[in-house]
Design an enzyme around this catalytic site. Sequence first.
Site, short mmCIF file in Angstrom:
data_model
loop_
_atom_site.label_atom_id
_atom_site.label_comp_id
_atom_site.label_asym_id
_atom_site.label_seq_id
_atom_site.Cartn_x
_atom_site.Cartn_y
_atom_site.Cartn_z
N HIS A 96 34.62 39.73 48.65
CA HIS A 96 33.08 39.62 49.09
C HIS A 96 32.17 39.73 47.85
O HIS A 96 32.35 40.45 46.92
CB HIS A 96 32.43 40.33 50.20
CG HIS A 96 32.26 41.71 50.03
ND1 HIS A 96 32.60 42.84 51.01
CD2 HIS A 96 31.47 42.31 49.08
CE1 HIS A 96 32.21 44.09 50.60
NE2 HIS A 96 31.59 43.76 49.49
N ASP B 72 21.02 41.89 48.58
CA ASP B 72 21.21 42.21 49.80
C ASP B 72 20.33 43.42 50.19
O ASP B 72 20.46 44.50 49.39
CB ASP B 72 22.68 42.29 50.25
CG ASP B 72 23.44 42.97 48.97
OD1 ASP B 72 23.07 43.76 48.53
OD2 ASP B 72 24.71 42.75 49.24
N ASP C 118 37.79 42.99 49.50
CA ASP C 118 38.28 41.68 50.38
C ASP C 118 37.77 40.38 49.72
O ASP C 118 37.76 39.32 50.01
CB ASP C 118 37.75 41.77 51.82
CG ASP C 118 36.35 41.97 52.01
OD1 ASP C 118 35.53 41.90 50.75
OD2 ASP C 118 35.68 42.01 52.84
N GLU D 288 30.88 38.13 53.36
CA GLU D 288 32.19 38.40 53.63
C GLU D 288 33.33 37.37 53.50
O GLU D 288 32.75 35.85 53.95
CB GLU D 288 32.17 38.99 55.23
CG GLU D 288 31.28 40.28 55.19
CD GLU D 288 31.86 41.65 54.71
OE1 GLU D 288 32.66 41.40 53.82
OE2 GLU D 288 31.49 42.67 55.19
C1 F6R Z 1 25.89 45.16 46.77
C2 F6R Z 1 26.87 44.21 46.66
C3 F6R Z 1 28.28 44.42 47.03
C4 F6R Z 1 28.95 45.13 46.05
C5 F6R Z 1 30.43 45.33 46.61
C6 F6R Z 1 31.15 46.10 45.62
O1 F6R Z 1 24.82 44.76 46.46
O2 F6R Z 1 26.51 42.95 46.56
O3 F6R Z 1 29.08 42.89 47.15
O4 F6R Z 1 28.91 44.68 44.78
O5 F6R Z 1 30.85 45.58 47.94
O6 F6R Z 1 30.58 47.60 45.92
P1 F6R Z 1 31.16 48.76 44.87
O7 F6R Z 1 30.57 48.32 43.56
O8 F6R Z 1 30.40 50.04 45.51
O9 F6R Z 1 32.64 48.67 45.10
#
Ligand code: F6R
Length: 267
Positions: free
Chosen positions: A138, A67, A136, A143
């Site tokens: 994701h 992403d 959450d 989301e």
């Molecule tokens: C980012 C992504 C997100 C993160 C998730 C956890 O490329 O794919 O899904 O993996 O938001 O983020 P952290 O590791 O910062 O807790």
Amino acid sequence: MEVIIQPTYAQLVAVSAEIIRGALLKKPNLVLGLATGSTPIGLYEALARMHKTEGLDFSAVTTFNLDEYVGIPRSHPYSYHTFMETHFFNAVNIPAENRHIPQSTAVEHEEFCELYEAAIVNAGGIDIQVLGIGKDGHIGFNEPSSSLGSRTRIKTLTQGTLEANAPHFGGTVDAVPKMAITMGVGTIMEAKQCLLLANGESKAEAIAHAVEGPITAEVPASVLQMHPRTVVIIDEEAASQLKRVAYYKQVYANKQKLLSGGYYDKS
Ligand code: F6R
């Protein structure tokens, strides 16, 4: 789902780096799906160390990031382009032309998303997709309520995600980009193997829902229960709300014994 519980983040990193190292030694032109965020930073550092100290070769590797925020330039200090340069690409020898990150400034977003999907197919599909998980549930920026069959597209970020990412944008939610381009849940599910990493107590609830809860678009990571080769690698804190911790540990111990030949009668 294989659930590997490690005492610490450092050990979680070591196990996940070893899986990627093993795959890369078997297939030098490995196609890796990559995540950003704080969780995989240790993994990227470990792989960079393997490159530096033992010459682990990434020269034939292709990567696809999950992403990127919409509307900020690649050079923005908190773009995922910058993140990947800083935490991984500058430290290994993946050719620049083999690295793919969604292009946040593409005007023709729909066309771009289709081309991104096509590039993954042209590369032979993703061999290993590294995933983190949001509080959450994701994965990528899919989301809650994302279609479990979704493809690469633009998503609007939830208030919770904006707040989680605000520290990177001067601490104010207003400064966080409101949308992102993300691989879809369906795109992620086509990876041959998924490695879902999580550490810390703040991820415990999401991990419990994803691993032991019902499969639902309310927790996009729960769809990984349908993936034939997902490995969930977590520390004790992230595992703290799981019901079957003892069983997962037994499964892992047995697998190690099996792999080392311990179950075979050597007489
Ligand atoms: C980012 C992504 C997100 C993160 C998730 C956890 O490329 O794919 O899904 O993996 O938001 O983020 P952290 O590791 O910062 O807790």
